[in-house]
Design an enzyme around this catalytic site. Structure first.
Site, PDB file in Angstrom:
ATOM      1  N   ASP A  10       0.864  -1.188   0.000  1.00  0.00           N
ATOM      2  CA  ASP A  10       0.000   0.000   0.000  1.00  0.00           C
ATOM      3  C   ASP A  10       0.899   1.236   0.000  1.00  0.00           C
ATOM      4  O   ASP A  10       1.741   1.389   0.886  1.00  0.00           O
ATOM      5  CB  ASP A  10      -0.872  -0.028   1.265  1.00  0.00           C
ATOM      6  CG  ASP A  10      -1.886   1.088   1.302  1.00  0.00           C
ATOM      7  OD1 ASP A  10      -2.972   0.869   1.833  1.00  0.00           O
ATOM      8  OD2 ASP A  10      -1.585   2.185   0.756  1.00  0.00           O
ATOM      9  N   ASN A  24      -7.312  12.885 -10.591  1.00  0.00           N
ATOM     10  CA  ASN A  24      -8.033  13.422 -11.755  1.00  0.00           C
ATOM     11  C   ASN A  24      -7.777  14.921 -11.768  1.00  0.00           C
ATOM     12  O   ASN A  24      -7.182  15.474 -10.841  1.00  0.00           O
ATOM     13  CB  ASN A  24      -9.534  13.087 -11.687  1.00  0.00           C
ATOM     14  CG  ASN A  24     -10.179  13.665 -10.449  1.00  0.00           C
ATOM     15  OD1 ASN A  24     -10.196  14.889 -10.251  1.00  0.00           O
ATOM     16  ND2 ASN A  24     -10.659  12.799  -9.588  1.00  0.00           N
ATOM     17  N   GLY A  32      -9.746   4.436  -5.793  1.00  0.00           N
ATOM     18  CA  GLY A  32      -8.437   3.819  -6.030  1.00  0.00           C
ATOM     19  C   GLY A  32      -7.345   4.364  -5.133  1.00  0.00           C
ATOM     20  O   GLY A  32      -7.567   4.665  -3.953  1.00  0.00           O
ATOM     21  N   ASP A  34      -5.885   7.187  -5.282  1.00  0.00           N
ATOM     22  CA  ASP A  34      -6.155   8.585  -4.910  1.00  0.00           C
ATOM     23  C   ASP A  34      -7.010   8.619  -3.640  1.00  0.00           C
ATOM     24  O   ASP A  34      -6.742   9.385  -2.701  1.00  0.00           O
ATOM     25  CB  ASP A  34      -6.898   9.250  -6.069  1.00  0.00           C
ATOM     26  CG  ASP A  34      -6.752  10.765  -6.103  1.00  0.00           C
ATOM     27  OD1 ASP A  34      -7.652  11.423  -6.642  1.00  0.00           O
ATOM     28  OD2 ASP A  34      -5.754  11.289  -5.573  1.00  0.00           O
ATOM     29  N   THR A 120      -3.548   2.560 -14.580  1.00  0.00           N
ATOM     30  CA  THR A 120      -3.851   1.139 -14.878  1.00  0.00           C
ATOM     31  C   THR A 120      -5.099   0.637 -14.163  1.00  0.00           C
ATOM     32  O   THR A 120      -5.444  -0.545 -14.273  1.00  0.00           O
ATOM     33  CB  THR A 120      -2.666   0.236 -14.490  1.00  0.00           C
ATOM     34  OG1 THR A 120      -2.483   0.308 -13.062  1.00  0.00           O
ATOM     35  CG2 THR A 120      -1.389   0.645 -15.196  1.00  0.00           C
ATOM     36  N   GLY A 121      -5.765   1.485 -13.423  1.00  0.00           N
ATOM     37  CA  GLY A 121      -6.997   1.067 -12.727  1.00  0.00           C
ATOM     38  C   GLY A 121      -8.211   1.602 -13.451  1.00  0.00           C
ATOM     39  O   GLY A 121      -8.534   1.195 -14.575  1.00  0.00           O
ATOM     40  N   VAL A 122      -8.867   2.556 -12.853  1.00  0.00           N
ATOM     41  CA  VAL A 122     -10.076   3.166 -13.438  1.00  0.00           C
ATOM     42  C   VAL A 122      -9.839   3.632 -14.873  1.00  0.00           C
ATOM     43  O   VAL A 122     -10.692   3.509 -15.748  1.00  0.00           O
ATOM     44  CB  VAL A 122     -10.524   4.367 -12.559  1.00  0.00           C
ATOM     45  CG1 VAL A 122     -11.522   5.258 -13.260  1.00  0.00           C
ATOM     46  CG2 VAL A 122     -11.082   3.863 -11.234  1.00  0.00           C
ATOM     47  N   TYR A 123      -8.618   4.151 -15.130  1.00  0.00           N
ATOM     48  CA  TYR A 123      -8.357   4.710 -16.464  1.00  0.00           C
ATOM     49  C   TYR A 123      -8.059   3.653 -17.516  1.00  0.00           C
ATOM     50  O   TYR A 123      -7.906   3.966 -18.699  1.00  0.00           O
ATOM     51  CB  TYR A 123      -7.245   5.761 -16.394  1.00  0.00           C
ATOM     52  CG  TYR A 123      -7.694   7.110 -15.838  1.00  0.00           C
ATOM     53  CD1 TYR A 123      -9.016   7.322 -15.433  1.00  0.00           C
ATOM     54  CD2 TYR A 123      -6.804   8.164 -15.714  1.00  0.00           C
ATOM     55  CE1 TYR A 123      -9.423   8.541 -14.920  1.00  0.00           C
ATOM     56  CE2 TYR A 123      -7.201   9.403 -15.211  1.00  0.00           C
ATOM     57  CZ  TYR A 123      -8.524   9.575 -14.820  1.00  0.00           C
ATOM     58  OH  TYR A 123      -8.926  10.790 -14.308  1.00  0.00           O
TER      59      TYR A 123
HETATM   60  N1  APR Z   1      -1.458   1.599  -2.959  1.00  0.00           N
HETATM   61  C1  APR Z   1      -0.842   1.361  -4.151  1.00  0.00           C
HETATM   62  N2  APR Z   1      -1.499   1.164  -5.307  1.00  0.00           N
HETATM   63  C2  APR Z   1      -2.856   1.201  -5.260  1.00  0.00           C
HETATM   64  C3  APR Z   1      -3.574   1.459  -4.059  1.00  0.00           C
HETATM   65  C4  APR Z   1      -2.814   1.648  -2.881  1.00  0.00           C
HETATM   66  N3  APR Z   1      -3.406   1.898  -1.689  1.00  0.00           N
HETATM   67  N4  APR Z   1      -4.917   1.426  -4.351  1.00  0.00           N
HETATM   68  C5  APR Z   1      -5.017   1.164  -5.668  1.00  0.00           C
HETATM   69  N5  APR Z   1      -3.787   1.022  -6.223  1.00  0.00           N
HETATM   70  C6  APR Z   1      -3.422   0.737  -7.610  1.00  0.00           C
HETATM   71  C7  APR Z   1      -4.467   0.054  -8.462  1.00  0.00           C
HETATM   72  O1  APR Z   1      -4.466  -1.335  -8.220  1.00  0.00           O
HETATM   73  C8  APR Z   1      -3.956   0.400  -9.857  1.00  0.00           C
HETATM   74  O2  APR Z   1      -2.963  -0.544 -10.233  1.00  0.00           O
HETATM   75  O3  APR Z   1      -3.219   1.985  -8.268  1.00  0.00           O
HETATM   76  C9  APR Z   1      -3.270   1.764  -9.671  1.00  0.00           C
HETATM   77  C10 APR Z   1      -3.984   2.936 -10.324  1.00  0.00           C
HETATM   78  O4  APR Z   1      -5.384   2.719 -10.282  1.00  0.00           O
HETATM   79  P1  APR Z   1      -6.420   3.921  -9.923  1.00  0.00           P
HETATM   80  O5  APR Z   1      -6.240   4.290  -8.506  1.00  0.00           O
HETATM   81  O6  APR Z   1      -7.776   3.474 -10.391  1.00  0.00           O
HETATM   82  O7  APR Z   1      -5.903   5.152 -10.802  1.00  0.00           O
HETATM   83  P2  APR Z   1      -6.112   5.473 -12.355  1.00  0.00           P
HETATM   84  O8  APR Z   1      -6.326   4.252 -13.170  1.00  0.00           O
HETATM   85  O9  APR Z   1      -4.986   6.398 -12.706  1.00  0.00           O
HETATM   86  O10 APR Z   1      -7.491   6.294 -12.376  1.00  0.00           O
HETATM   87  C11 APR Z   1      -7.492   7.578 -11.807  1.00  0.00           C
HETATM   88  O11 APR Z   1      -9.457   7.146 -10.522  1.00  0.00           O
HETATM   89  O12 APR Z   1      -9.490   7.291  -8.245  1.00  0.00           O
HETATM   90  C12 APR Z   1      -9.786   7.984  -9.390  1.00  0.00           C
HETATM   91  O13 APR Z   1      -9.468  10.281  -8.774  1.00  0.00           O
HETATM   92  C13 APR Z   1      -8.936   9.213  -9.533  1.00  0.00           C
HETATM   93  O14 APR Z   1     -10.258   9.971 -11.379  1.00  0.00           O
HETATM   94  C14 APR Z   1      -9.011   9.399 -11.023  1.00  0.00           C
HETATM   95  C15 APR Z   1      -8.927   7.976 -11.552  1.00  0.00           C
END
Ligand code: APR
Length: 167
Positions: A10, A24, A32, A34, A120-123
């Site tokens: 984490d 964002n 995520g 953020d 790599t998550g939401v985006y």
């Molecule tokens: N520590 C490390 N990595 C994490 C954690 C954490 N606590 N929580 C999530 N992740 C990883 C996810 O598994 C993913 O691999 O962070 C990576 C990025 O994923 P997201 O958080 O979804 O970010 P992103 O894909 O850039 O999307 C950004 O999502 O949360 C919103 O405000 C944010 O609108 C923006 C969008």
């Protein structure tokens, strides 16, 4: 010479001077990583982020780390590209995120920086492709940061980062 490490965990538990959040453009927080960083840093983080928003995709802006434990002093907010299939400059925007975060870290005098797997998550950015871009960009960016920790939130992401690092 910048040391690049891959860790599983984490990012809010990282003991580095600056941690990067995948934000964002509003810098007000979200889900995520953020969301995790905003929860750990407290409500001041969204107020400070909102005061310097917007942050363009590919750019990076810093705020204090507020309630995050020392030695974390800075949160570097960067906005990754939303994946749209790869023909809209997503690779370049992601590379720009890593480059700009290192530039901001240099301005802050932060010698150690932890990154999540931006976009790599939401985006929806393909994680293997993102891992290669992250490692290649960090390796090719002149910086005074001497340790970069790439923090994977799960074992699959960790393995992709290790493949990119050792490939
Ligand atoms: N520590 C490390 N990595 C994490 C954690 C954490 N606590 N929580 C999530 N992740 C990883 C996810 O598994 C993913 O691999 O962070 C990576 C990025 O994923 P997201 O958080 O979804 O970010 P992103 O894909 O850039 O999307 C950004 O999502 O949360 C919103 O405000 C944010 O609108 C923006 C969008």
């Amino acid at each position: 010479m910048t040391v690049i490490e891959v860790v599983l965990g984490d990012i809010t538990a990282e003991d580095v001077a600056a941690i990067v959040t995948a934000a964002n453009e509003s810098l007000l927080g979200g889900g995520g990583v953020d969301g995790a960083i905003h929860r750990a840093a407290g409500p001041e983080l969204a107020r400070a982020g909102g005061a310097i928003a917007p942050c363009d995709p590919g750019d990076a802006k810093a705020t204090p780390a507020f309630d995050l434990d020392p030695p974390v002093r800075h949160v570097i907010h960067t906005v990754g590209p939303v994946w749209e299939g790869g023909t809209y400059g997503e690779d370049d925007t992601l590379a720009s995120c890593y480059r700009r975060c290192l530039e901001v870290a240099d301005e802050l005098g932060a010698a150690e920086v932890a990154f999540p797997a931006i976009a790599t998550g939401v985006y929806g950015f393909p994680p293997e492709r993102a891992a290669r871009i992250a490692v290649a960009t960090i390796r090719s960016t002149p910086t005074r940061v001497h340790r970069v920790r790439l923090v994977a939130f799960d074992a699959a992401a960790r393995d992709l980062l290790l493949d990119a690092l050792n490939g």
